[in-house]
Design a protein around this motif. Structure first.
Motif, PDB file in Angstrom:
ATOM      1  N   ILE A  53       0.695  -1.203  -0.278  1.00 30.94           N
ATOM      2  CA  ILE A  53       0.101  -0.077  -0.101  1.00 30.94           C
ATOM      3  C   ILE A  53       0.933   1.284  -0.103  1.00 30.94           C
ATOM      4  CG2 ILE A  53      -1.778   1.470   1.380  1.00 30.94           C
ATOM      5  CD1 ILE A  53      -2.881  -1.409   2.275  1.00 30.94           C
ATOM      6  N   SER A  54       1.746   1.363   0.806  1.00 25.55           N
ATOM      7  CA  SER A  54       2.650   2.584   0.958  1.00 25.55           C
ATOM      8  C   SER A  54       3.985   2.027   1.612  1.00 25.55           C
ATOM      9  CB  SER A  54       2.079   3.615   1.898  1.00 25.55           C
ATOM     10  OG  SER A  54       2.067   3.111   3.154  1.00 25.55           O
ATOM     11  N   ARG A  55       5.017   3.044   1.433  1.00 20.85           N
ATOM     12  CA  ARG A  55       6.431   2.832   1.855  1.00 20.85           C
ATOM     13  C   ARG A  55       7.051   4.405   2.249  1.00 20.85           C
ATOM     14  NH1 ARG A  55       9.687   1.317  -2.444  1.00 20.85           N
ATOM     15  NH2 ARG A  55      10.950   3.056  -2.327  1.00 20.85           N
ATOM     16  N   VAL A  56       7.851   4.351   3.483  1.00 21.09           N
ATOM     17  CA  VAL A  56       8.287   5.367   4.108  1.00 21.09           C
ATOM     18  C   VAL A  56       9.784   5.311   4.055  1.00 21.09           C
ATOM     19  CG1 VAL A  56       8.288   6.888   6.172  1.00 21.09           C
ATOM     20  CG2 VAL A  56       6.216   5.637   5.506  1.00 21.09           C
ATOM     21  N   ASP A  57      10.211   6.321   3.432  1.00 23.76           N
ATOM     22  CA  ASP A  57      11.917   5.942   3.315  1.00 23.76           C
ATOM     23  C   ASP A  57      12.572   7.051   3.805  1.00 23.76           C
ATOM     24  OD1 ASP A  57      11.645   4.125   1.461  1.00 23.76           O
ATOM     25  OD2 ASP A  57      11.671   5.094  -0.450  1.00 23.76           O
ATOM     26  N   ALA A  98      -7.516   8.836  -2.472  1.00 26.06           N
ATOM     27  CA  ALA A  98      -8.101   7.355  -1.928  1.00 26.06           C
ATOM     28  C   ALA A  98      -8.420   6.481  -2.753  1.00 26.06           C
ATOM     29  CB  ALA A  98      -9.542   8.108  -1.272  1.00 26.06           C
ATOM     30  N   TYR A  99      -8.784   6.730  -4.122  1.00 25.15           N
ATOM     31  CA  TYR A  99      -8.814   5.682  -5.064  1.00 25.15           C
ATOM     32  C   TYR A  99      -7.688   4.852  -5.289  1.00 25.15           C
ATOM     33  CZ  TYR A  99     -10.491   3.469  -9.520  1.00 25.15           C
ATOM     34  OH  TYR A  99     -10.715   2.691 -10.651  1.00 25.15           O
ATOM     35  N   LEU A 100      -6.452   5.626  -5.268  1.00 28.15           N
ATOM     36  CA  LEU A 100      -5.421   4.928  -5.401  1.00 28.15           C
ATOM     37  C   LEU A 100      -4.728   4.154  -4.399  1.00 28.15           C
ATOM     38  CD1 LEU A 100      -2.257   4.713  -6.866  1.00 28.15           C
ATOM     39  CD2 LEU A 100      -1.758   6.747  -5.411  1.00 28.15           C
ATOM     40  N   LEU A 101      -5.034   4.415  -3.174  1.00 31.06           N
ATOM     41  CA  LEU A 101      -4.888   3.717  -1.983  1.00 31.06           C
ATOM     42  C   LEU A 101      -5.845   2.144  -1.804  1.00 31.06           C
ATOM     43  CD1 LEU A 101      -4.028   6.140   0.681  1.00 31.06           C
ATOM     44  CD2 LEU A 101      -2.558   4.712  -0.240  1.00 31.06           C
ATOM     45  N   LEU A 102      -6.887   2.503  -2.258  1.00 25.00           N
ATOM     46  CA  LEU A 102      -7.877   1.584  -2.145  1.00 25.00           C
ATOM     47  C   LEU A 102      -7.895   0.355  -3.418  1.00 25.00           C
ATOM     48  CD1 LEU A 102     -11.412   3.248  -1.019  1.00 25.00           C
ATOM     49  CD2 LEU A 102     -10.030   1.799   0.420  1.00 25.00           C
ATOM     50  N   PHE A 103      -7.526   0.886  -4.532  1.00 26.18           N
ATOM     51  CA  PHE A 103      -7.792   0.208  -5.760  1.00 26.18           C
ATOM     52  C   PHE A 103      -6.416  -0.181  -6.422  1.00 26.18           C
ATOM     53  CE2 PHE A 103     -11.903   2.420  -5.512  1.00 26.18           C
ATOM     54  CZ  PHE A 103     -12.731   1.427  -4.837  1.00 26.18           C
ATOM     55  N   GLY A 104      -5.267   0.612  -5.990  1.00 27.26           N
ATOM     56  CA  GLY A 104      -4.005   0.309  -6.356  1.00 27.26           C
ATOM     57  C   GLY A 104      -3.423   1.044  -7.611  1.00 27.26           C
ATOM     58  N   ASP A 105      -4.328   1.680  -8.210  1.00 23.76           N
ATOM     59  CA  ASP A 105      -4.093   2.349  -9.528  1.00 23.76           C
ATOM     60  C   ASP A 105      -4.740   3.927  -9.538  1.00 23.76           C
ATOM     61  OD1 ASP A 105      -2.595   0.425 -11.030  1.00 23.76           O
ATOM     62  OD2 ASP A 105      -4.403  -0.587 -11.086  1.00 23.76           O
ATOM     63  N   LEU A 106      -3.831   4.955 -10.164  1.00 27.28           N
ATOM     64  CA  LEU A 106      -4.582   6.431 -10.315  1.00 27.28           C
ATOM     65  C   LEU A 106      -5.703   6.082 -11.224  1.00 27.28           C
ATOM     66  CD1 LEU A 106      -1.300   8.274 -10.802  1.00 27.28           C
ATOM     67  CD2 LEU A 106      -2.655   8.466  -8.928  1.00 27.28           C
ATOM     68  N   TRP A 417      -6.289   3.202   6.671  1.00 22.36           N
ATOM     69  CA  TRP A 417      -6.918   2.017   7.685  1.00 22.36           C
ATOM     70  C   TRP A 417      -7.845   1.056   6.949  1.00 22.36           C
ATOM     71  CZ3 TRP A 417      -9.141   5.859  11.799  1.00 22.36           C
ATOM     72  CH2 TRP A 417      -8.172   6.384  12.629  1.00 22.36           C
ATOM     73  N   SER A 418      -8.692   1.926   5.940  1.00 18.40           N
ATOM     74  CA  SER A 418      -9.409   0.731   5.064  1.00 18.40           C
ATOM     75  C   SER A 418      -8.559  -0.008   4.181  1.00 18.40           C
ATOM     76  CB  SER A 418     -10.380   1.806   4.296  1.00 18.40           C
ATOM     77  OG  SER A 418     -11.399   2.319   5.145  1.00 18.40           O
ATOM     78  N   ALA A 419      -7.623   0.671   3.509  1.00 19.96           N
ATOM     79  CA  ALA A 419      -6.658  -0.141   2.496  1.00 19.96           C
ATOM     80  C   ALA A 419      -6.113  -1.269   3.284  1.00 19.96           C
ATOM     81  CB  ALA A 419      -5.862   0.896   1.912  1.00 19.96           C
ATOM     82  N   HIS A 420      -5.580  -0.997   4.482  1.00 24.06           N
ATOM     83  CA  HIS A 420      -4.728  -1.800   5.249  1.00 24.06           C
ATOM     84  C   HIS A 420      -5.792  -3.188   5.752  1.00 24.06           C
ATOM     85  CE1 HIS A 420      -0.607  -0.718   5.506  1.00 24.06           C
ATOM     86  NE2 HIS A 420      -1.162   0.594   5.281  1.00 24.06           N
ATOM     87  N   ARG A 421      -6.946  -2.822   6.038  1.00 26.67           N
ATOM     88  CA  ARG A 421      -7.801  -3.707   6.609  1.00 26.67           C
ATOM     89  C   ARG A 421      -8.122  -4.689   5.204  1.00 26.67           C
ATOM     90  NH1 ARG A 421     -11.765  -6.028   9.490  1.00 26.67           N
ATOM     91  NH2 ARG A 421     -13.956  -6.217   8.689  1.00 26.67           N
ATOM     92  N   ILE A 422      -8.404  -4.371   4.230  1.00 28.41           N
ATOM     93  CA  ILE A 422      -8.664  -4.953   2.891  1.00 28.41           C
ATOM     94  C   ILE A 422      -7.421  -5.870   2.767  1.00 28.41           C
ATOM     95  CG2 ILE A 422      -9.129  -5.071   0.668  1.00 28.41           C
ATOM     96  CD1 ILE A 422     -10.979  -2.409   1.144  1.00 28.41           C
ATOM     97  N   GLU A 423      -6.145  -5.542   2.615  1.00 32.63           N
ATOM     98  CA  GLU A 423      -5.074  -5.979   2.342  1.00 32.63           C
ATOM     99  C   GLU A 423      -4.848  -7.226   3.437  1.00 32.63           C
ATOM    100  OE1 GLU A 423      -0.760  -4.670   0.754  1.00 32.63           O
ATOM    101  OE2 GLU A 423      -1.050  -4.411   2.786  1.00 32.63           O
TER     102      GLU A 423
END
Length: 452
Positions: A53-57, A98-106, A417-423
């Protein structure tokens, strides 16, 4: 209403017993190699899972050496700096992210329009919910008000416990859609009942973005400028997601792994976020700024500001804890990309709001604090302004009250939170169950009549 236990003597005495019996010597953590706070000795989080979902560098390994770098934040492989820069609040930067995080694409234009339409259709609360749940059982703590509302909404969902991805996605989109209403209406109830102020309940406008609707619902006249909406839209995007390791997102993962319903999971995440060590940090920054302005007669005097910051670090001023709030981060070292983005928006908004003098104070602190903190730390890797340093200033210029700072954080973070719950539901299947090393001593049972 305040609930009191009559025998305060009992509570005080038993409280001291708890402190004595529950205290575990620090050397035992080292003996058993316990990662206290789920962190290694150098502060890095213990690896507990995988996420796409995301990354922090904040660091890179260069020639085998962990080296600080300018911070970067990625949403589904997209640099947050580019995402915010390319966003248009009229179209909806919050909705796009929000769309990007939930569904993975722009999303393309058609997909984004469809998603916004779904959100607008879901941006409605049950009949009499505002009156019976938010207004009648108001709470001066808006996060508690929102958490109660989330749990109450479960009663209106006939498929509350259905864990199919389609149903969970439906529930998540609904909560993302109504969170702005739960936050703003909860605040309106608070100022009406507790502050004896006027009550305004504005309905959201389906033709407006999430950021625009927040400003419309919050303000008595419903008016806002284009720059205000753009800045709030960017703020929501920056707070939306930050890796799987932050406390509230990890809470989301843990509770999801038990098989609990979406409403209970999000309520648990809310309870985690509201802690001052997590979601309330920008309020501490605002309190520190107010203290500096109270004790430094001329905040445009750089040397005077520096002298007072030294007093704060030496525990001689402000709250006596020796911290300059808004400086430093658990992951970022050289820079926090969210703060960098915020800084440009802050400057524009400060000019529009005639807050240039306050802006100068923030800039002094940002310039001075790293050097002063470095001089007092033995193990120093890097420190810079984090997102909380500027976010409170932004909210104050938008006329957003401090009671809504953390609720607005939640309004953005519910997407992550929603994206991580689904993942978690898609990939896991196992309950998250970390181990604790018991250090208790075994004792013999003493019959009741033989106890002293």
């Amino acid at each position: 209403m305040t609930y009191n236990i009559d025998d305060t003597k009992f509570i005080k005495e038993r409280g001291e017993v708890c402190k004595e019996k529950d205290l575990i010597p620090l050397d035992l953590y080292k003996k058993y190699d316990v990662k206290k706070g789920l962190r290694d000795s150098d502060g890095r989080g213990v690896l507990t899972g995988l996420t796409n979902i995301s990354r922090v560098d904040g660091f890179e390994t260069i020639n085998g050496v962990r080296t600080p770098i300018d911070g970067r934040l990625w949403f589904r492989g997209i640099d947050i700096t580019k995402l915010v820069k390319g966003a248009d609040y009229h179209i909806g930067g919050f909705e796009e992210a929000a769309y990007l995080l939930l569904f993975g694409d722009l999303p393309n234009r058609e997909q984004l329009q469809e998603f916004k339409q779904v959100m607008n259709q879901n941006r409605v609360l049950p009949v009499t919910f505002v009156r019976d749940v938010i207004l009648k059982a108001h709470n001066r703590d808006i996060m508690n008000s929102m958490t109660k509302s989330v749990l109450t909404l479960a009663a209106y969902d006939q498929n509350m416990s259905d864990l199919s991805i389609e149903n969970v996605l439906r529930q998540c989109i609904y909560l993302i859609s109504v969170f702005p209403m739960l936050a703003v209406y909860g605040y309106q109830a608070y100022i009406y009942y507790d502050c004896n102020d006027s009550l305004y309940i504005h309905r959201p406008d389906p033709n407006l973005s999430t950021a625009e609707n927040i400003l419309k619902m919050l303000r008595p006249d419903g008016q806002y400028t284009a720059l205000e909406a753009k800045v709030l839209d960017a703020s929501l995007m920056l707070h939306m997601e930050h890796g799987g390791g932050n406390n509230s997102t990890f809470t989301t993962r843990v509770v999801t792994s038990t098989g609990s319903d979406t409403y209970s999971v999000i309520a648990a995440a809310m309870s985690s976020l509201k802690g001052p060590k997590h979601g309330g940090a920008n309020i501490k920054v605002m309190e520190m700024i107010a203290d500096i302005k109270e004790h430094v007669s001329d905040i445009t005097d750089r040397d005077a500001v520096k002298e007072y910051l030294i007093k704060i670090l030496d525990k001689q001023a402000f709250d006596g804890l020796g911290l300059i709030y808004g400086m430093g981060h658990a992951v970022y070292s050289i820079s926090d990309p969210r703060a960098t983005i915020f800084k440009g928006l802050v400057e524009r908004l400060a000019h529009e709001k005639h807050r240039d003098k306050d802006l100068q104070l923030y800039q002094y602190i940002e310039e001075l604090a790293p050097e002063l903190i470095c001089a007092r730390r033995h193990a120093f890797t890097g420190v810079s302004a984090n997102v909380d340093f500027y976010s409170g200033f932004v909210y104050s210029m938008l006329g957003i009250p401090q009671e809504l700072y953390t609720p607005l954080f939640a309004t953005a973070r519910v997407v992550g939170w929603s994206a991580h719950r689904i993942e978690e539901l898609v990939n896991s299947g196992k309950i998250i169950r970390p181990a604790y090393q018991s250090v208790m001593e075994e004792r013999e049972y003493i019959p009741f009549d033989e106890r002293e």
